[in-house]
Motif scaffolding. Structure first.
Motif, PDB file in Angstrom:
ATOM      1  N   PRO A  25       0.854  -1.237  -0.003  1.00  0.00           N
ATOM      2  CA  PRO A  25      -0.120   0.088   0.024  1.00  0.00           C
ATOM      3  C   PRO A  25       0.725   1.250   0.123  1.00  0.00           C
ATOM      4  O   PRO A  25       2.067   1.160  -0.062  1.00  0.00           O
ATOM      5  N   ILE A  26       0.282   2.386   0.040  1.00  0.00           N
ATOM      6  CA  ILE A  26       0.796   3.639  -0.062  1.00  0.00           C
ATOM      7  C   ILE A  26       1.390   3.805   1.317  1.00  0.00           C
ATOM      8  O   ILE A  26       0.662   3.446   2.400  1.00  0.00           O
ATOM      9  N   GLY A  71       2.834  -6.253   9.918  1.00  0.00           N
ATOM     10  CA  GLY A  71       3.370  -5.038  10.279  1.00  0.00           C
ATOM     11  C   GLY A  71       2.471  -3.738   9.737  1.00  0.00           C
ATOM     12  O   GLY A  71       3.218  -2.660   9.678  1.00  0.00           O
ATOM     13  N   GLY A  72       1.377  -4.028   9.586  1.00  0.00           N
ATOM     14  CA  GLY A  72       0.307  -2.698   9.208  1.00  0.00           C
ATOM     15  C   GLY A  72       0.785  -2.291   7.813  1.00  0.00           C
ATOM     16  O   GLY A  72       0.211  -1.018   7.361  1.00  0.00           O
ATOM     17  N   SER A  73       1.390  -3.241   6.928  1.00  0.00           N
ATOM     18  CA  SER A  73       1.921  -2.467   5.604  1.00  0.00           C
ATOM     19  C   SER A  73       1.371  -3.481   4.682  1.00  0.00           C
ATOM     20  O   SER A  73       0.369  -3.790   4.142  1.00  0.00           O
ATOM     21  N   VAL A  74       2.471  -4.230   4.190  1.00  0.00           N
ATOM     22  CA  VAL A  74       2.256  -5.302   3.085  1.00  0.00           C
ATOM     23  C   VAL A  74       1.043  -6.287   3.344  1.00  0.00           C
ATOM     24  O   VAL A  74       1.156  -6.681   4.534  1.00  0.00           O
ATOM     25  N   LEU A  91      -7.767  -6.796  -7.104  1.00  0.00           N
ATOM     26  CA  LEU A  91      -7.191  -5.352  -6.949  1.00  0.00           C
ATOM     27  C   LEU A  91      -7.069  -4.991  -5.383  1.00  0.00           C
ATOM     28  O   LEU A  91      -8.001  -5.555  -4.624  1.00  0.00           O
ATOM     29  N   CYS A  92      -5.986  -4.253  -5.200  1.00  0.00           N
ATOM     30  CA  CYS A  92      -5.710  -3.881  -3.803  1.00  0.00           C
ATOM     31  C   CYS A  92      -5.634  -2.485  -3.898  1.00  0.00           C
ATOM     32  O   CYS A  92      -5.552  -1.676  -4.621  1.00  0.00           O
TER      33      CYS A  92
END
Lengths: 116, 110
Positions: A25-26, A71-74, A91-92
């Motif tokens: 994500p961003i 980790g709250g990311s990937v 889609l993500c």
């Protein structure tokens, strides 16, 4: 800055195999969503992550589908024992804050999954 | 049940020929309505968010409007580069998710 990235861009697999789809994500976005887009259909919600809260899995079509966010990311979307009806574009999307805030979702380019 | 219907499914225009795309919705607890543009092989790209009936937003040749039951995307003097699929997505329902329509595929010929 960098947008939402997904990998692989294309995945061809045989029926019955497991697949893993990845989403980056961003940076700084706390919310992450997975959708499925089948030919001629609208985007179908699959799962939602927000911070450290328990994910909303209400859109997952069967127990063959699972996802995690480390980790709250990937995030990784896993489809076990793939079926031909799983063929679609996955889609993500990410957003700065969660569903209770009014903010747009930014989408990645998608992973096109083909199950033979 | 929450529903979103976009019409027409496909629209062919000549360059410069203005038109409108429709999004009709029945969504409980509407929080906002989003418009996205999607090019072939790409993810949706955010265009507008509308929050209340009567609101309008503009971007270049596009203008989005919202009523209590519908949203319109008006395209003024379109160019070939406006060719894409336009997606409407009200946010609402029990979980506050985006509920996507199937889209309108717009083709603008020079």
């Amino acid at each position: 800055g960098a947008g939402v990235s997904q990998s692989p861009s294309n995945k061809v697999t045989e029926k019955g195999k497991d697949v893993e789809l990845r989403c980056d994500p961003i940076s700084g976005h706390t919310a992450l969503y997975w959708y499925r887009q089948s030919l001629g259909q609208g985007l179908e919600f699959l799962i939602y992550f927000q911070g450290n809260s328990a994910p909303d899995k209400s859109g997952l079509p069967s127990d063959r589908f699972s996802a995690e966010r480390t980790g709250g990311s990937v995030s990784t979307l896993t489809i076990q024992r793939t079926q031909q009806e799983d063929s679609a574009v996955y889609l993500c999307a990410s957003s700065l804050a969660g569903r209770n805030s009014y903010n747009e979702q930014f989408f990645g380019p998608g992973t096109r999954l083909t199950v033979l | 049940e929450d529903q979103v219907t976009q019409s027409p499914e496909a629209l062919r225009l000549q360059e410069g020929e203005s038109s409108s795309l429709n999004c009709s919705y029945t969504v409980s607890g509407l929080r906002g309505l989003f418009w996205y543009r999607q090019d072939p092989g790409k993810g949706p790209e955010f265009l507008f968010t509308l929050y209340s009936a009567g609101e309008e937003k503009e971007k270049e040749r596009l203008k989005a409007t919202l009523t209590k039951k519908e949203s319109f995307l008006h395209i003024t003097a379109p160019k070939p580069e406006d060719s894409a699929t336009y997606l409407c997505a009200p946010q609402g329902g029990s979980q506050g998710n985006l509920i996507f329509g199937k889209g309108t595929k717009l083709s603008v010929k020079p």
